[in-house]
Every structure is written in structure tokens, then in C-alpha cells.
Write a protein that holds these residues in place. Sequence first.
Motif, PDB file in Angstrom:
ATOM      1  N   PRO A  62       1.176  -1.201   0.091  1.00 41.67           N
ATOM      2  CA  PRO A  62       0.183   0.147   0.169  1.00 41.67           C
ATOM      3  C   PRO A  62       0.333   1.323   0.008  1.00 41.67           C
ATOM      4  CG  PRO A  62      -0.812  -1.270   2.264  1.00 41.67           C
ATOM      5  CD  PRO A  62       0.187  -2.117   0.714  1.00 41.67           C
ATOM      6  N   LEU A  63       1.865   1.072   0.537  1.00 43.32           N
ATOM      7  CA  LEU A  63       2.647   2.919   0.624  1.00 43.32           C
ATOM      8  C   LEU A  63       3.312   2.475  -0.496  1.00 43.32           C
ATOM      9  CD1 LEU A  63       5.251   1.970   4.265  1.00 43.32           C
ATOM     10  CD2 LEU A  63       2.422   3.237   3.782  1.00 43.32           C
ATOM     11  N   ALA A  64       3.448   2.257  -1.770  1.00 42.84           N
ATOM     12  CA  ALA A  64       4.015   2.478  -2.849  1.00 42.84           C
ATOM     13  C   ALA A  64       3.165   2.597  -3.504  1.00 42.84           C
ATOM     14  CB  ALA A  64       4.470   0.135  -3.099  1.00 42.84           C
ATOM     15  N   LEU A  65       1.647   2.192  -3.021  1.00 39.70           N
ATOM     16  CA  LEU A  65       0.584   2.554  -3.959  1.00 39.70           C
ATOM     17  C   LEU A  65       0.154   4.210  -3.715  1.00 39.70           C
ATOM     18  CD1 LEU A  65      -1.387  -0.221  -4.226  1.00 39.70           C
ATOM     19  CD2 LEU A  65      -0.381   0.121  -6.051  1.00 39.70           C
ATOM     20  N   GLY A  66       0.426   4.676  -2.839  1.00 37.56           N
ATOM     21  CA  GLY A  66       0.835   6.353  -2.359  1.00 37.56           C
ATOM     22  C   GLY A  66      -0.390   6.612  -0.731  1.00 37.56           C
TER      23      GLY A  66
END
Length: 381
Positions: A190-194
Amino acid sequence: MTDSDTRRPATLAAQSLESIDPASGGVVPAIQPSTTFVRDRDYEPLVDGRIYARDQAPTPEHAEGLLARLEGGKDAMLFASGMAAATAVVQALRPGDHIVAQDVMYWTLRAWMISFCADWGIGLDLVDGTKDGAFEAAIKPGQTKLVWVETPANPTWDIIDIAAVAKVTHAAGAKLVVDSTVVTPVLSQPLALGADIVFHSATKYLNGHSDVLAGALVTAEDDPFWARIKDNRLNIGGVLGTFEAWLLLRGMRTLYLRVERCCSNAMAIACHFDGHPAIDAVLYPGLESHPRHAVARHQMPGGFGGMLSLRVKGGREAALRCVANLRCFQRATSLGGVESLVEHRASVEGPDSPIPDDMLRLSVGIEDIDDLIADLESALA
């Protein structure tokens, strides 16, 4: 271990970053139960600035370091339960702030948010996360400080487009928290998705053995909002104990193997009972018939999870009869363990529950898939 470490996540998990105990050479991570730490003759902390275990304890820090690496975050914090972690985030807000969350999410957290926000003067809007534009429409620029997303959403397994919600959240200057309990870092990032913060009820898949209560947060940035959450944990005292942290660390060593098997079993069950004469619907994002299967496939490249729900023909009576007849699936609350569980969620949540009373929630474990399918078939007969 250094930042140049090129080991892949499954290897990092299996080896607990660096699990060799330098004092003994043991291959299992050491446990340090001390609650207090000595100072030197000048009354300075002797090792790594440690004074007291409520804010600095070696074993929890080891588990936090591993989880931060697996999620690709800057920092992680462990808590005494998932609720302790979630409430620490909300309590970092101020009266007059505003939260947007989805209406289908972990029931206990949803109920607590409604009560707490009303008492503390924090605005709260619950939206239908399956509707395009729902989050954007509910966000109040300048007032909304937090958007809370759970995907897949328990227990309907609706999928929320994390990148899309992150875009509108950040445009309003708010933080996006994603409950990734069901997904785990094995299946999605999720962090990589924003997302700004990832939440886990670590009791579930991260531990994986139904023997630890724990919560976790992982942040993309070590910023002032994260510092307020950290202060909440320190001052309220919702920290994870050393022995529980050690058990959590042990559980994470097999995370990738367990989640892979749970996903495989869940997909097999979903495919087998999709269109079954005793089932009205199978709710599972891995099925192409799922309304947001394409989004799930994009943001969950590791697999579609070990959770699914069945809507049983015949309503509440038929669903409860099926539950009573199950032998391999255990009738119990919770999810993410090695054993398969079944829950009639509407009964658990009570008369105000929005969950259909014909729905059974399955937490699919690592047992032999033929036994699980045969158990369901027999119970539905």
C-alpha cells in the motif's frame, strides 16, 4: 544488515533480518525481557539510548524493523492489539478535524470511531467505498485530516482502489491509512501505491498461529503526524510485550509460505463453490466475476488472500445449519491462522449489523484443500 541488502522479502522474513544471536550463535532470534536498562557512570544510557521498555525494547524493535522492511516503510510500531494501533492513529487528530472511512470495515473499529468522534468533536463520514468518487465527494479540503481504507473490506471483500483514493486524499492535504490486515505485505504494498500509513491487526496473518494479540503501523514518512502517534503509544502505554513480540517475530518467519497456501486454498474453494446449487454468491476478489477483480489483480500482485464469504441459499437458517455441520472449519472469531475458521458474522455483530444473515465468512487455513472442500460440501448437503 545494511540498506544495500539485496535479499528478497521472503528471505528477510525467514531469516528475521539477522536472526543469529551474537552472544550464543543461536539461529533463533534472542529474546530480551528486561523492562529497564542501565546507565553509565556519567548517567548516560549505556546502549542505544535505552532507558525503559515502554518506548525502547530490543525484541519489539527487531520485529518492527522486519515489518518496516517488508512493507517498504521508514518506520514501524507495534501495539498491544490491533485496536490499540488503530485508536492511536485517530487519537492523533484534533477536535474539529474530519475523517472519511468506508461503511463496510472492521466492525469494532467502525463502532469505536462513531462513538469517539462524537465525544471528541471530530467529524466522521462513512461512505460506500464501492461507488466511484465516494471518497472524493466526502472529503472536506482543509478539514479532512484522515482517510481510512480497508481493502479487501471485511466481510464482503470489496476492493478499494488505493492509488485513486490516495490521489484525492493528498490533494486535500490529508493522510491515507490502509488496513492491510487481510492482504499482508506478501500480496500488496500500500505504501508504494500512495498510502501514508499501513495498519495491521498483527494478531491475524502476521502472527498466523492464533496465539498473540498485536497491532502494527508502518509509515511512509517519519513526520510530525507519526510523531504524535508515537507519543500516544508511549503515554497511553499500549505497547506490545516482549514475549508477544518474540512470538510475532517467530510467526513472520513463515509468513510467505503460510499466505501462499491460504491464498491457494481460498481460490480453490471460491472456484469450486462459484455457481454451486446451495450457494447464492461467492464473494472473493480472485474470481473474475468480482466487480473489482481488475483493480484487485493490479494492486494485489501476490495473490487474492485467504478470506472469502459464501451466501447460502435458504437464508439465516440454512447458513447456521451449515455452520453447525462443519467439522474441519472451526466455529470461531478471528482470521489469518493456520487453521480454517467459519463465522456467521451477522450473529457476531448483532441486530444493527449491515451484513446479510445468509453470509458465512471463511478464514481459509493451510489444511489439505480436499478436506476443506469435502467439509463444506457435506455441511451444505
